[in-house]
Design an enzyme around this catalytic site. Structure first.
Site, PDB file in Angstrom:
ATOM      1  N   TYR A 167       0.832  -1.217   0.000  1.00 44.61           N
ATOM      2  CA  TYR A 167       0.000   0.000   0.000  1.00 44.61           C
ATOM      3  C   TYR A 167       0.865   1.264   0.000  1.00 44.61           C
ATOM      4  CZ  TYR A 167      -3.865  -3.168   0.375  1.00 44.61           C
ATOM      5  OH  TYR A 167      -4.764  -4.165   0.084  1.00 44.61           O
ATOM      6  N   THR A 178     -17.431  -0.102 -12.978  1.00 42.30           N
ATOM      7  CA  THR A 178     -17.317  -1.187 -11.997  1.00 42.30           C
ATOM      8  C   THR A 178     -17.811  -2.484 -12.633  1.00 42.30           C
ATOM      9  OG1 THR A 178     -17.935  -1.952  -9.788  1.00 42.30           O
ATOM     10  CG2 THR A 178     -19.504  -0.473 -10.880  1.00 42.30           C
ATOM     11  N   HIS A 238     -14.660   1.209   0.574  1.00 44.40           N
ATOM     12  CA  HIS A 238     -13.556   0.247   0.719  1.00 44.40           C
ATOM     13  C   HIS A 238     -12.318   0.874   1.353  1.00 44.40           C
ATOM     14  CE1 HIS A 238     -15.338  -2.567  -2.637  1.00 44.40           C
ATOM     15  NE2 HIS A 238     -16.010  -2.597  -1.505  1.00 44.40           N
TER      16      HIS A 238
HETATM   17  N1  APR Z   1     -14.557   3.852 -18.698  1.00 38.14           N
HETATM   18  C1  APR Z   1     -15.564   3.100 -18.175  1.00 38.14           C
HETATM   19  N2  APR Z   1     -15.368   1.868 -17.660  1.00 38.14           N
HETATM   20  C2  APR Z   1     -14.111   1.380 -17.668  1.00 38.14           C
HETATM   21  C3  APR Z   1     -13.013   2.109 -18.185  1.00 38.14           C
HETATM   22  C4  APR Z   1     -13.273   3.401 -18.727  1.00 38.14           C
HETATM   23  N3  APR Z   1     -12.313   4.167 -19.234  1.00 38.14           N
HETATM   24  N4  APR Z   1     -11.889   1.351 -18.038  1.00 38.14           N
HETATM   25  C5  APR Z   1     -12.271   0.199 -17.471  1.00 38.14           C
HETATM   26  N5  APR Z   1     -13.621   0.197 -17.242  1.00 38.14           N
HETATM   27  C6  APR Z   1     -14.430  -0.842 -16.600  1.00 38.14           C
HETATM   28  C7  APR Z   1     -14.042  -2.265 -16.939  1.00 38.14           C
HETATM   29  O1  APR Z   1     -14.718  -2.711 -18.109  1.00 38.14           O
HETATM   30  C8  APR Z   1     -14.496  -3.026 -15.693  1.00 38.14           C
HETATM   31  O2  APR Z   1     -15.846  -3.465 -15.812  1.00 38.14           O
HETATM   32  O3  APR Z   1     -14.197  -0.718 -15.211  1.00 38.14           O
HETATM   33  C9  APR Z   1     -14.427  -1.975 -14.588  1.00 38.14           C
HETATM   34  C10 APR Z   1     -13.337  -2.221 -13.560  1.00 38.14           C
HETATM   35  O4  APR Z   1     -13.612  -3.410 -12.878  1.00 38.14           O
HETATM   36  P1  APR Z   1     -12.730  -3.937 -11.649  1.00 38.14           P
HETATM   37  O5  APR Z   1     -11.305  -3.917 -12.014  1.00 38.14           O
HETATM   38  O6  APR Z   1     -13.321  -5.228 -11.242  1.00 38.14           O
HETATM   39  O7  APR Z   1     -12.951  -2.803 -10.529  1.00 38.14           O
HETATM   40  P2  APR Z   1     -14.132  -2.638  -9.476  1.00 38.14           P
HETATM   41  O8  APR Z   1     -15.435  -3.044 -10.033  1.00 38.14           O
HETATM   42  O9  APR Z   1     -14.007  -1.262  -8.942  1.00 38.14           O
HETATM   43  O10 APR Z   1     -13.701  -3.664  -8.345  1.00 38.14           O
HETATM   44  C11 APR Z   1     -14.476  -3.730  -7.184  1.00 38.14           C
HETATM   45  O11 APR Z   1     -13.003  -5.264  -6.141  1.00 38.14           O
HETATM   46  O12 APR Z   1     -10.819  -5.916  -5.924  1.00 38.14           O
HETATM   47  C12 APR Z   1     -11.865  -5.303  -5.277  1.00 38.14           C
HETATM   48  O13 APR Z   1     -11.855  -3.756  -3.528  1.00 38.14           O
HETATM   49  C13 APR Z   1     -11.549  -3.876  -4.886  1.00 38.14           C
HETATM   50  O14 APR Z   1     -12.941  -1.908  -5.001  1.00 38.14           O
HETATM   51  C14 APR Z   1     -12.499  -3.056  -5.723  1.00 38.14           C
HETATM   52  C15 APR Z   1     -13.629  -4.015  -5.983  1.00 38.14           C
END
Ligand code: APR
Length: 242
Positions: free
Chosen positions: A55, A178, A111
């Site tokens: 971190y 997300t 988170h």
């Molecule tokens: N614009 C819109 N969406 C995007 C872009 C962009 N420029 N770039 C990527 N994405 C989308 C991807 O298609 C994907 O669906 O963002 C999403 C990211 O997904 P994850 O990496 O799974 O992130 P997240 O959903 O925030 O993860 C949730 O999981 O690992 C844990 O605690 C961590 O907060 C995190 C949680």
């Protein structure tokens, strides 16, 4: 006013265009680490130095990162929607500070936050943007019981009461960048739909919970979200297609 109370949920995708890698990709944020080495409570017991260092590196990387047009669009909505009698609750799964840097206030970090440490002995949380280590003393109680203020897997996210209250009165729910695989955040849309909120997702592609949304706007959030916000502020109506 049809869409008085808005809840915005953001995930790693909104910060991707600011240079912070998303979690679920080949070059994801976990880099060469296994989740169980850096993001579960037992990792802090087994190898606390590895957890702190992981971190520390992410925290120091934040210093050069700047918000993009999607972060700024949300900040603008938060500033202008209340002038029409509405409210905007911003919930983020992100531990970065890009919403704050874009001017957003009252960001709900469900988170946790990279720029915060938590003392597990006295319970104090405090702003911290330096390098932490397992033997560092808490400035409040003096014990070496500090950890990054991050919600690990197996732990309960922060501020769930506040989030539930906002979802239960919301009329427009927006999820940005997300993947919809990590609960409880992935379930917020279903909850908002049950309150008859209009639900819109912004992503590069359909998320794992896309069918729960009324519709999605697909493409880079830095393009799709500002257009949506401008239209909403101009007409009071959500844009349905680009
Ligand atoms: N614009 C819109 N969406 C995007 C872009 C962009 N420029 N770039 C990527 N994405 C989308 C991807 O298609 C994907 O669906 O963002 C999403 C990211 O997904 P994850 O990496 O799974 O992130 P997240 O959903 O925030 O993860 C949730 O999981 O690992 C844990 O605690 C961590 O907060 C995190 C949680």
């Amino acid at each position: 006013m049809d869409y008085q109370h808005i809840v915005v949920l953001t995930g790693a995708g909104i910060s991707a265009e600011s240079g912070i890698p998303v979690f679920r990709s080949e070059t994801g944020l976990w880099e060469n680490h296994r989740v169980e080495d850096v993001c579960v409570p037992s990792a802090l017991v087994r190898n606390p130095k590895l957890v702190h260092d992981f971190y520390n590196k992410m925290r120091s990387g934040l210093k050069t990162k700047v918000p993009n047009a999607a972060h700024r669009a949300i900040a603008k909505l938060q500033q202008e929607w209340p002038q029409r009698g509405g409210s905007v609750t911003l919930v983020t799964q992100n531990i970065d500070d890009l919403h704050e840097k874009a001017g957003s206030m009252n960001v709900i970090h469900m988170h946790g936050e990279l720029n915060s440490l938590w003392c597990t002995a006295c319970g104090k949380r405090f702003f911290f943007d330096g390098e932490s280590s397992p033997d560092m003393s808490c400035p409040y109680c003096g014990k070496p019981t500090l950890r990054p203020d991050i919600v690990f897997f197996e732990e309960i996210p922060y501020h769930m009461d506040e989030i539930s209250a906002a979802l239960s009165r919301c009329s427009l729910f927006i999820a940005v960048g997300t993947s919809g695989v990590v609960y409880p955040a992935a379930g917020f849309c279903q909850y908002a739909r049950a309150q008859r909120a209009l639900c819109v997702e912004f992503n590069l592609e359909r998320s794992a919970v896309a069918t729960n949304f009324n519709y999605g706007l697909y493409g880079k959030a830095s393009i799709t979200l500002p257009a949506f916000v401008e239209h909403l502020l101009r007409t009071g109506e959500p844009l349905t297609q680009q």
